[in-house]
Design an enzyme around this catalytic site. Structure first.
Site, PDB file in Angstrom:
ATOM      1  N   GLU A   1     -14.969  -9.457  15.109  1.00 30.09           N
ATOM      2  CA  GLU A   1     -14.906  -8.654  16.335  1.00 30.09           C
ATOM      3  C   GLU A   1     -16.290  -8.173  16.767  1.00 30.09           C
ATOM      4  O   GLU A   1     -16.595  -8.115  17.948  1.00 30.09           O
ATOM      5  CB  GLU A   1     -13.942  -7.486  16.124  1.00 30.09           C
TER       6      GLU A   1
ATOM      7  N   GLU B   1      -6.296  -9.735   9.768  1.00 30.57           N
ATOM      8  CA  GLU B   1      -5.673  -8.411   9.734  1.00 30.57           C
ATOM      9  C   GLU B   1      -4.172  -8.480   9.567  1.00 30.57           C
ATOM     10  O   GLU B   1      -3.573  -7.641   8.912  1.00 30.57           O
ATOM     11  CB  GLU B   1      -6.009  -7.626  10.992  1.00 30.57           C
TER      12      GLU B   1
HETATM   13  N1  T1G Z   1     -13.239  -3.888   2.614  1.00 33.09           N
HETATM   14  C1  T1G Z   1     -13.538  -3.361   1.398  1.00 33.09           C
HETATM   15  N2  T1G Z   1     -13.672  -4.098   0.266  1.00 33.09           N
HETATM   16  C2  T1G Z   1     -13.482  -5.424   0.378  1.00 33.09           C
HETATM   17  C3  T1G Z   1     -13.166  -6.045   1.608  1.00 33.09           C
HETATM   18  C4  T1G Z   1     -13.051  -5.200   2.760  1.00 33.09           C
HETATM   19  N3  T1G Z   1     -12.764  -5.700   3.965  1.00 33.09           N
HETATM   20  N4  T1G Z   1     -13.024  -7.385   1.369  1.00 33.09           N
HETATM   21  C5  T1G Z   1     -13.257  -7.574   0.071  1.00 33.09           C
HETATM   22  N5  T1G Z   1     -13.535  -6.410  -0.530  1.00 33.09           N
HETATM   23  C6  T1G Z   1     -13.850  -6.224  -1.955  1.00 33.09           C
HETATM   24  C7  T1G Z   1     -12.707  -6.652  -2.845  1.00 33.09           C
HETATM   25  O1  T1G Z   1     -11.776  -5.602  -2.998  1.00 33.09           O
HETATM   26  C8  T1G Z   1     -13.446  -6.971  -4.131  1.00 33.09           C
HETATM   27  O2  T1G Z   1     -13.753  -5.733  -4.746  1.00 33.09           O
HETATM   28  C9  T1G Z   1     -14.782  -7.534  -3.637  1.00 33.09           C
HETATM   29  O3  T1G Z   1     -14.916  -7.088  -2.278  1.00 33.09           O
HETATM   30  C10 T1G Z   1     -14.812  -9.051  -3.655  1.00 33.09           C
HETATM   31  O4  T1G Z   1     -13.669  -9.468  -2.921  1.00 33.09           O
HETATM   32  C11 T1G Z   1     -10.808  -3.273  12.680  1.00 33.09           C
HETATM   33  C12 T1G Z   1      -8.993  -3.291  10.723  1.00 33.09           C
HETATM   34  C13 T1G Z   1     -14.077 -11.703   2.020  1.00 33.09           C
HETATM   35  C14 T1G Z   1     -12.710 -13.773   1.593  1.00 33.09           C
HETATM   36  O5  T1G Z   1      -8.975  -8.761   5.476  1.00 33.09           O
HETATM   37  O6  T1G Z   1     -10.412 -11.852   2.333  1.00 33.09           O
HETATM   38  O7  T1G Z   1     -11.331  -5.654   9.768  1.00 33.09           O
HETATM   39  O8  T1G Z   1     -12.537  -6.132  -6.911  1.00 33.09           O
HETATM   40  O9  T1G Z   1     -12.595 -10.608  -4.892  1.00 33.09           O
HETATM   41  O10 T1G Z   1     -12.540 -13.951  -3.493  1.00 33.09           O
HETATM   42  O11 T1G Z   1      -9.798  -5.290  13.159  1.00 33.09           O
HETATM   43  O12 T1G Z   1     -12.508 -10.472  -0.078  1.00 33.09           O
HETATM   44  O13 T1G Z   1     -14.999  -6.603  -6.732  1.00 33.09           O
HETATM   45  O14 T1G Z   1     -14.163  -4.198  -6.649  1.00 33.09           O
HETATM   46  O15 T1G Z   1     -11.722 -10.927  -2.533  1.00 33.09           O
HETATM   47  O16 T1G Z   1     -14.997 -14.066  -2.752  1.00 33.09           O
HETATM   48  C15 T1G Z   1     -10.193  -7.547   7.595  1.00 33.09           C
HETATM   49  C16 T1G Z   1     -10.569  -9.191   3.182  1.00 33.09           C
HETATM   50  C17 T1G Z   1     -10.216  -6.102   7.187  1.00 33.09           C
HETATM   51  C18 T1G Z   1     -10.978  -9.653   4.570  1.00 33.09           C
HETATM   52  C19 T1G Z   1     -14.043 -12.716  -0.233  1.00 33.09           C
HETATM   53  N6  T1G Z   1     -10.882  -8.346   6.606  1.00 33.09           N
HETATM   54  N7  T1G Z   1     -11.405  -9.813   2.165  1.00 33.09           N
HETATM   55  O17 T1G Z   1     -13.187 -13.245  -1.201  1.00 33.09           O
HETATM   56  O18 T1G Z   1     -13.949 -11.910  -3.234  1.00 33.09           O
HETATM   57  S1  T1G Z   1      -9.313  -5.113   8.315  1.00 33.09           S
HETATM   58  C20 T1G Z   1     -10.182  -8.867   5.584  1.00 33.09           C
HETATM   59  C21 T1G Z   1     -11.197 -11.106   1.793  1.00 33.09           C
HETATM   60  C22 T1G Z   1     -10.244  -5.171   9.738  1.00 33.09           C
HETATM   61  C23 T1G Z   1     -10.495  -4.633  12.123  1.00 33.09           C
HETATM   62  C24 T1G Z   1      -9.587  -4.614  10.956  1.00 33.09           C
HETATM   63  C25 T1G Z   1     -12.025 -11.580   0.631  1.00 33.09           C
HETATM   64  C26 T1G Z   1     -13.225 -12.444   1.048  1.00 33.09           C
HETATM   65  P1  T1G Z   1     -13.866  -5.677  -6.377  1.00 33.09           P
HETATM   66  P2  T1G Z   1     -12.871 -10.732  -3.440  1.00 33.09           P
HETATM   67  P3  T1G Z   1     -13.684 -13.372  -2.734  1.00 33.09           P
END
Ligand code: T1G
Length: 680
Positions: free
Chosen positions: A103, A123
């Protein structure tokens, strides 16, 4: 964590560095806003590049901030500032540009992406929708159809596809991304600024596109609230101004964010990651290299297990006792791959590559140089012990010896070897090449190296793994046994099998216990030589009603295996119940639900008390990934937290005189209920 800026030839290069995924935390948002203010006011700045250090561009809003009081600047406000800037803004995308990260990129005026990187709006998988303008800006760049797919399904696309769609303006080699972004920004200085929000040329669509999309995906979206909200938000983009569309998006986002389904899905996001952590095994435990795997047993389970490793590029030696069984096993593996290729999920070349890694043999000795051997032989302790005793003498020292048993005692199996520290349970779920869950069963003597290696391997083969201690049924089947016991009692007390199934399907499971029994086969574990039939199931088996495979089980099945309630089975149950002295009665759906699920929660509490599971969220992961518990309800322990442990306790006390003989309420459940606490 910080947001660094520097001016290069008139271009303000803004670089965030917030490991591990550059989540758009409060600090990052504040840093970005300050940079945009600088760009606006500093005459030396002619253009802007927004980029990230580390493995990825912003991968989304910071999920850990959800549920806490919002802190300005909000992401939507920041993005509006970026879009409104009167100097060209280029977003340099690499890694996985997701959610709020994409975004931010949509608010920029141009997007350049590293070849091979990914972009998405996931999301919806968190029970949300893009809440920072994604539902309004994405359709403006890629059109309604592509936007609906990306937003309501949440799957990422490649940078190459994004370029084809018009979401990305240019691609760059990963190591040239930053320089290419600066060059693009310089090129755009003085040009008219293409603000995404101002574009409407791609918003036209036929009126029923939204209903048609919802209908086409009804099965996938069953029970979920967020996909429909995504569709409404995108529809608003085609019917109202950007300003009004953003208001609609905000309202829908807030509604989802405060709802139970998003809380459950966000819980599972972290639960799945927590499950990968073995609390008492140091992170730096040395791993055992696994370059060659052996599988014993080429049946349904052995074949599926084999495919997991072949598909991950790991060679497998598959052992069977007889040639025709071995040939059947290999043929089934090939057939499964070819079925995937026919659906376009694999190329013919990938099929051949996988099959080339397979070495079928009748000789157990061929396993001597394997780093990991998994047995998937008949579920009988005597046979398992024979296999492990032989493996112990054949397989090289240090190799991992794994059993795929679904409930037998792993310590007892380990004791038949001279190396119990190398023995572990790897409990796959059928079909093993498809089901995501893997229970890693930790024996009393299983070493840290074996556990850490098994956890890494599970990720490599695309599984979600949960560590379980040794007990009858480990985590999932032990709780399933509680549900099954109550289901069997309920149909003797007066509920119909189809009532029981309907209640669970309505709750959100893919099927109920009797549908599951017919699918798996009623004759699993049934001994035809038994004289007296002590259960309804045995009576049905004797009558030849052994499930879908015989066109009759608890249900009658048509040629398409569609099941209908059987009046005959109803009669069999009534007669059996009468002989057993049951007084039949009307049973409400609510009682059925409580009798099926509360004993499961109680067993989960015992599993926690005994240390069989490390944490309550692990139990949730087991049930969502292994048994089809609806993800939007977060898992049995999360669901119990939502309805309250007290409700579960009172329910069990209300049904006490009907629960199984010897049923005991868990001390952990009682304590959680009495203190108003939670399992998670
Ligand atoms: N926020 C906080 N922590 C996050 C995070 C996030 N968005 N994404 C990952 N982490 C942490 C995760 O908990 C882990 O922590 C570490 O990073 C490594 O992640 C307004 C409301 C990016 C593909 O849904 O899909 O934006 O266990 O083990 O396998 O519209 O993480 O090491 O302490 O998954 O290499 C939208 C979510 C949010 C993406 C990487 N974004 N993340 O995968 O590593 S809502 C998502 C993923 C939003 C807006 C809306 C995956 C990854 P720890 P990991 P990975």
């Amino acid at each position: 964590m910080n947001v660094n800026t520097q001016i290069t030839d008139g271009v303000l290069v803004v670089v965030s560095d917030n490991p591990p995924v550059n989540a758009l935390s409060y600090a990052v948002r504040s840093g970005l806003l300050a940079a945009i203010e600088t760009a606006r006011t500093d005459p030396a700045v002619k253009a802007v590049v927004i980029a990230c250090d580390g493995r990825t561009f912003h991968a989304g809003a910071d999920i850990t901030e959800f549920g806490k009081p919002p802190q300005a600047p909000s992401l939507p406000d920041l993005i509006e500032e970026i879009e409104a800037l009167d100097k060209p803004v280029v977003a340099a995308l690499h890694g996985t540009t997701l959610g709020g990260g994409l975004e931010v990129a949509l608010g920029a005026h141009y997007r350049i992406a590293a070849a091979g990187s990914k972009l998405g709006l996931p999301e919806v998988k968190l029970g949300l929708l893009p809440g920072a303008g994604g539902t309004q800006r994405l359709p403006r760049l890629v059109g309604v159809e592509a936007a609906l797919g990306m937003i309501a399904k949440g799957d990422p696309i490649s940078a190459e596809t994004a370029q084809d769609l018009g979401l990305v303006d240019k691609l760059a080699a990963p190591d040239a991304l930053r320089d290419s972004a600066i060059a693009l920004a310089q090129e755009m200085i003085g040009q008219p600024i293409p603000r995404t929000g101002a574009r409407t040329d791609k918003l036209s669509t036929d009126r029923d596109a939204f209903d048609a999309f919802a209908k086409a995906n009804a099965r996938r979206f069953r029970g979920l609230e967020a996909p429909q909200a995504c569709i409404e938000a995108v529809k608003a983009a085609t019917e109202t101004s950007l300003e009004d569309g953003l208001k609609t998006e905000r309202a829908l986002f807030t509604q989802l964010m405060t709802g139970d389904q998003s809380a459950a899905l966000r819980h599972l996001f972290f639960a799945e990651r927590a499950a990968a952590k073995i609390d008492d095994v140091p992170k730096d435990t040395p791993r055992i290299p696994v370059t060659k795997v052996g599988v014993i047993g080429g049946g349904t389970m052995g074949g599926g297990i084999t495919m997991n490793f072949l598909s991950a590029g790991v060679p497998v030696t598959l052992v069977e006792r007889e040639q025709d069984a071995l040939d059947r096993g290999v043929a089934t593996i090939r057939k499964n791959y070819e079925a995937s290729a026919a659906k376009g999920r694999l190329t013919e070349q990938q099929v051949e590559q996988a099959m080339a890694l397979l070495t079928p043999t009748l000789e157990m000795e061929a396993l001597s140089d394997c780093d990991l051997v998994i047995e998937a032989v008949f579920e009988l302790m005597k046979i398992k012990k024979e296999v492990f005793s032989r493996l112990d003498s054949i397989v090289k020292p240090g190799a991992i010896l794994a059993t795929n048993t679904s409930y037998l005692n792993v310590d007892e199996i380990a004791a038949t070897t001279s190396r119990p520290e190398s023995v572990v349970g790897l409990h796959f779920f059928s079909p093993a090449n498809i089901m995501k869950l893997l229970e890693i069963v930790r024996g009393a003597k299983t070493s840290d190296a074996v556990l850490a290696t098994a956890m890494d391997l599970s990720r490599k083969i695309g599984k979600v793994a949960v560590v379980s201690g040794v007990c009858d049924g480990f985590i999932g089947n032990r709780m399933l046994a509680q549900r099954q016991g109550e289901a069997n009692s309920l149909i003797l007390e007066g509920a119909k099998p189809w009532d029981v199934d309907r209640v669970l399907v309505k709750f959100g499971l893919p099927m109920g216990p009797f549908q599951m029994a017919d699918l798996a086969g009623l004759d699993i574990g049934w001994d035809p030589d038994t004289t007296a039939s002590s259960t309804v199931r045995e009576i049905l088996c004797e009558e030849g009603r052994r499930g879908q495979k015989t066109q009759a089980g608890f249900y009658d099945y048509d040629a398409n295996r569609r099941g209908v309630p059987s009046a005959h089975v109803e009669e069999v149950i009534a007669q059996f119940a009468e002989k057993a002295g049951y007084a039949r009665r009307e049973i409400t759906d609510q009682e059925i639900l409580e009798r099926l699920l509360y004993p499961m929660v109680n067993e989960g509490a015992k599993i926690l008390d005994e240390g069989i599971a490390q944490r309550a969220s692990d139990i949730d992961v087991v049930w969502v990934y292994g048994y089809g518990w609806p993800s939007y309800r977060g898992g049995p322990m999360f669901w119990a937290d939502q309805i309250g442990a007290k409700t579960v306790l009172e329910g069990l006390e209300r049904h006490a005189d009907r629960l199984a003989e010897g049923f005991e309420i868990s001390a952990r459940l009682r304590q959680t209920a009495e203190t108003g606490g939670a399992f998670n």
